[in-house]
Scaffold this motif. Structure first.
Motif, short mmCIF file in Angstrom:
data_model
loop_
_atom_site.label_atom_id
_atom_site.label_comp_id
_atom_site.label_asym_id
_atom_site.label_seq_id
_atom_site.Cartn_x
_atom_site.Cartn_y
_atom_site.Cartn_z
N ARG A 1 0.97 -1.14 -0.13
CA ARG A 1 0.14 0.05 0.05
C ARG A 1 0.78 1.19 0.15
N GLN A 2 0.48 2.56 -0.59
CA GLN A 2 1.05 3.66 -0.44
C GLN A 2 0.59 4.38 0.92
N LEU A 3 1.33 3.78 1.93
CA LEU A 3 0.95 4.46 3.20
C LEU A 3 2.00 5.33 3.70
N THR A 4 1.28 6.45 3.89
CA THR A 4 2.03 7.75 4.39
C THR A 4 1.42 8.41 5.52
N GLN A 5 1.78 9.42 6.14
CA GLN A 5 1.23 10.20 7.01
C GLN A 5 -0.21 10.62 6.91
N PHE A 6 -0.69 10.43 5.73
CA PHE A 6 -2.13 11.00 5.44
C PHE A 6 -3.11 9.89 5.74
N PHE A 7 -2.61 8.71 5.91
CA PHE A 7 -3.28 7.53 6.25
C PHE A 7 -2.94 6.61 7.52
N ILE A 8 -2.30 7.50 8.17
CA ILE A 8 -1.93 6.79 9.61
C ILE A 8 -3.20 6.44 10.45
N ARG A 9 -4.24 7.47 10.44
CA ARG A 9 -5.29 7.25 11.41
C ARG A 9 -6.18 5.85 11.13
N ASP A 10 -5.92 5.71 9.67
CA ASP A 10 -6.78 4.36 9.23
C ASP A 10 -6.01 4.00 7.86
N TRP A 11 -4.94 3.18 8.30
CA TRP A 11 -4.08 2.79 7.28
C TRP A 11 -4.63 1.92 6.17
N SER A 12 -5.81 1.08 6.61
CA SER A 12 -6.54 0.30 5.60
C SER A 12 -7.20 1.03 4.49
N ARG A 13 -7.11 2.40 4.61
CA ARG A 13 -7.72 3.16 3.52
C ARG A 13 -6.77 3.43 2.53
N ALA A 14 -5.23 3.24 2.78
CA ALA A 14 -4.33 3.47 1.72
C ALA A 14 -4.35 2.92 0.51
N PRO A 15 -4.03 3.79 -0.70
CA PRO A 15 -4.32 3.02 -1.97
C PRO A 15 -3.37 1.85 -2.05
N TRP A 16 -3.97 0.71 -2.78
CA TRP A 16 -3.15 -0.48 -3.03
C TRP A 16 -2.20 -0.26 -4.19
N THR A 17 -0.96 -0.53 -3.99
CA THR A 17 0.07 -0.27 -5.01
C THR A 17 0.56 -1.27 -5.71
N GLY A 18 0.21 -2.51 -5.18
CA GLY A 18 0.96 -3.79 -5.65
C GLY A 18 2.50 -3.89 -5.43
N PHE A 19 3.15 -4.19 -6.31
CA PHE A 19 4.57 -4.38 -6.02
C PHE A 19 5.37 -2.97 -6.27
N ASP A 20 4.69 -1.74 -6.49
CA ASP A 20 5.46 -0.61 -6.69
C ASP A 20 6.51 -0.15 -5.72
N ASN A 21 6.12 -0.52 -4.60
CA ASN A 21 7.06 -0.19 -3.22
C ASN A 21 8.21 -1.01 -3.50
N TYR A 22 8.26 -2.36 -3.75
CA TYR A 22 9.27 -3.29 -3.98
C TYR A 22 10.28 -2.83 -5.24
N ARG A 23 9.53 -2.31 -6.39
CA ARG A 23 10.39 -1.99 -7.42
C ARG A 23 11.22 -0.64 -7.22
N LEU A 24 10.42 0.24 -6.47
CA LEU A 24 11.23 1.45 -5.84
C LEU A 24 12.23 1.06 -5.07
N ALA A 25 12.25 -0.02 -4.28
CA ALA A 25 13.33 -0.21 -3.47
C ALA A 25 14.53 -1.06 -3.99
N VAL A 26 14.30 -1.67 -5.15
CA VAL A 26 15.42 -2.36 -5.58
C VAL A 26 15.92 -1.55 -7.01
N ASP A 27 15.24 -0.71 -7.28
CA ASP A 27 15.71 0.23 -8.38
C ASP A 27 16.97 1.01 -8.20
N VAL A 28 18.16 0.39 -8.52
CA VAL A 28 19.48 1.15 -8.02
C VAL A 28 19.62 2.38 -8.89
N ASN A 29 18.84 2.55 -9.88
CA ASN A 29 19.02 3.88 -10.66
C ASN A 29 18.23 5.11 -10.10
#
Length: 339
Positions: A71-99
């Motif tokens: 999920r795209q969990l930021t400070q805007f969704f801390i109160r109810d993190w289940s409402r954070a948008p579903w991003t799939g593997f985007d966070n993983y792609r961002l973490a392993v993209d060395v460029n």
């Protein structure tokens, strides 16, 4: 008066006891005694509280962290993190993209952690094994030295690291006072130990100082099971101290060392308390371990989705390394036993 003849049941007439099935026939079901059932269930009942606590403390947060990594969990969704948008593997792609900056920083932190872990585990094992071998000889004051060696392991982590943080202070720390003022090493200008490249060596010093007593304790306990007759026989055959260590000591504690190195690796690679207490929320780049890097990515930049993805990647890496290590060490032990 004559009593009436007693009538026997058919199966008793056939020669068996009452209730015994005839030969070749179906046997009655085996009745489990209540006492035996209680004895069988008792160990599981005793383990149940520990399993529930393990589920509550470790497994549930881990599952929640895995869900948060998608999920795209930021400070805007801390109160109810289940409402954070579903991003799939985007966070993983961002973490392993060395460029990209995020992936490049994570890779740098990972390599720093690997180097730090290699040096820390190697030095802890070397110092602990050397001290354990030295303590096998009987001499006056051995009990006092054993207790003294275990002091860093017995001290609370926060108290020990805070003490080291004061010792590494530039202007009034004991390390600079001893090196520069007393011994005259490094010139008159005091060294910044908690900033720049020197922060890596300061962190390594603290890690080894508080980690090697554990290795000393484990190896010393393992050496208690090695018969002294082996050393005496080796000495009569002309074997020196180094040959005795190589041929007797290390093979005798080989299985213990395999577990010890794995435990030290997991503790050191996951260590968060030491860099956090020593440097604070923002560690220098030279001492940016992956644990503190994930903390910064989650609680400083408020990007909990990316931080959770980094945590899951770290978990997968540790599981992979642990499985590979256990496979090769177990395989090597089986090959040695087969010979």
């Amino acid at each position: 008066m004559t009593s009436a003849p007693t009538t026997l049941p058919p199966d008793a007439k056939a020669g068996g006891r009452a209730g015994r099935a005839p030969a070749g026939g179906p046997r009655p079901g085996r009745v489990r005694r209540p006492g035996r059932l209680r004895r069988t269930a008792l160990p599981y009942l005793l383990l149940l509280p520990a399993l529930l606590l393990e589920l509550l403390i470790h497994l549930v947060p881990m599952v929640m962290g895995i869900v948060m990594s998608f999920r795209q969990l930021t400070q805007f969704f801390i109160r109810d993190w289940s409402r954070a948008p579903w991003t799939g593997f985007d966070n993983y792609r961002l973490a392993v993209d060395v460029n990209r900056p995020v992936g490049e920083a994570l890779l740098g932190s990972f390599l720093t952690t690997c180097l730090f872990t290699l040096l820390s585990v190697g030095l802890c094992w070397l110092l602990g094994t050397a001290a354990a071998v030295f303590m096998q000889e009987t001499f006056r004051g051995r009990g006092f030295l054993r207790a003294l060696f275990l002091v860093p392991y017995a001290l609370p982590v926060y108290a020990a690291v805070i003490t080291w943080a004061f010792m590494f202070q530039r202007d009034n720390g004991m390390v600079n006072h001893l090196l520069h003022d007393q011994l005259g090493l490094g010139g008159a200008e005091h060294t910044f130990w908690l900033l720049g490249d020197n922060s890596f060596w300061a962190l390594l010093t603290v890690s080894v100082w508080k980690g090697w007593p554990f290795a000393f304790l484990i190896v010393m306990a393992a050496l208690q099971n090695v018969p002294r007759d082996l050393y005496e026989a080796a000495a009569l055959d002309g074997a020196g101290i180094w040959q005795q260590i190589r041929r007797i000591t290390l093979p005798s504690v080989g299985a213990v060392n395999q577990v010890l190195i794995l435990v030290l690796f997991l503790w050191t690679f996951n260590d968060f308390n030491t860099p956090f207490v020593l440097f604070g929320k923002s560690a220098p780049e030279a001492a940016d371990l992956i644990s503190i890097h994930i903390y910064q990515s989650s609680f400083v930049t408020w990007n909990f989705g990316t931080g959770s993805a980094m945590s899951v990647l770290l978990l997968l890496f540790l599981l992979l390394v642990t499985a590979g290590y256990l496979f090769f060490t177990t395989r090597g032990r089986k090959d040695a036993d087969a010979r």
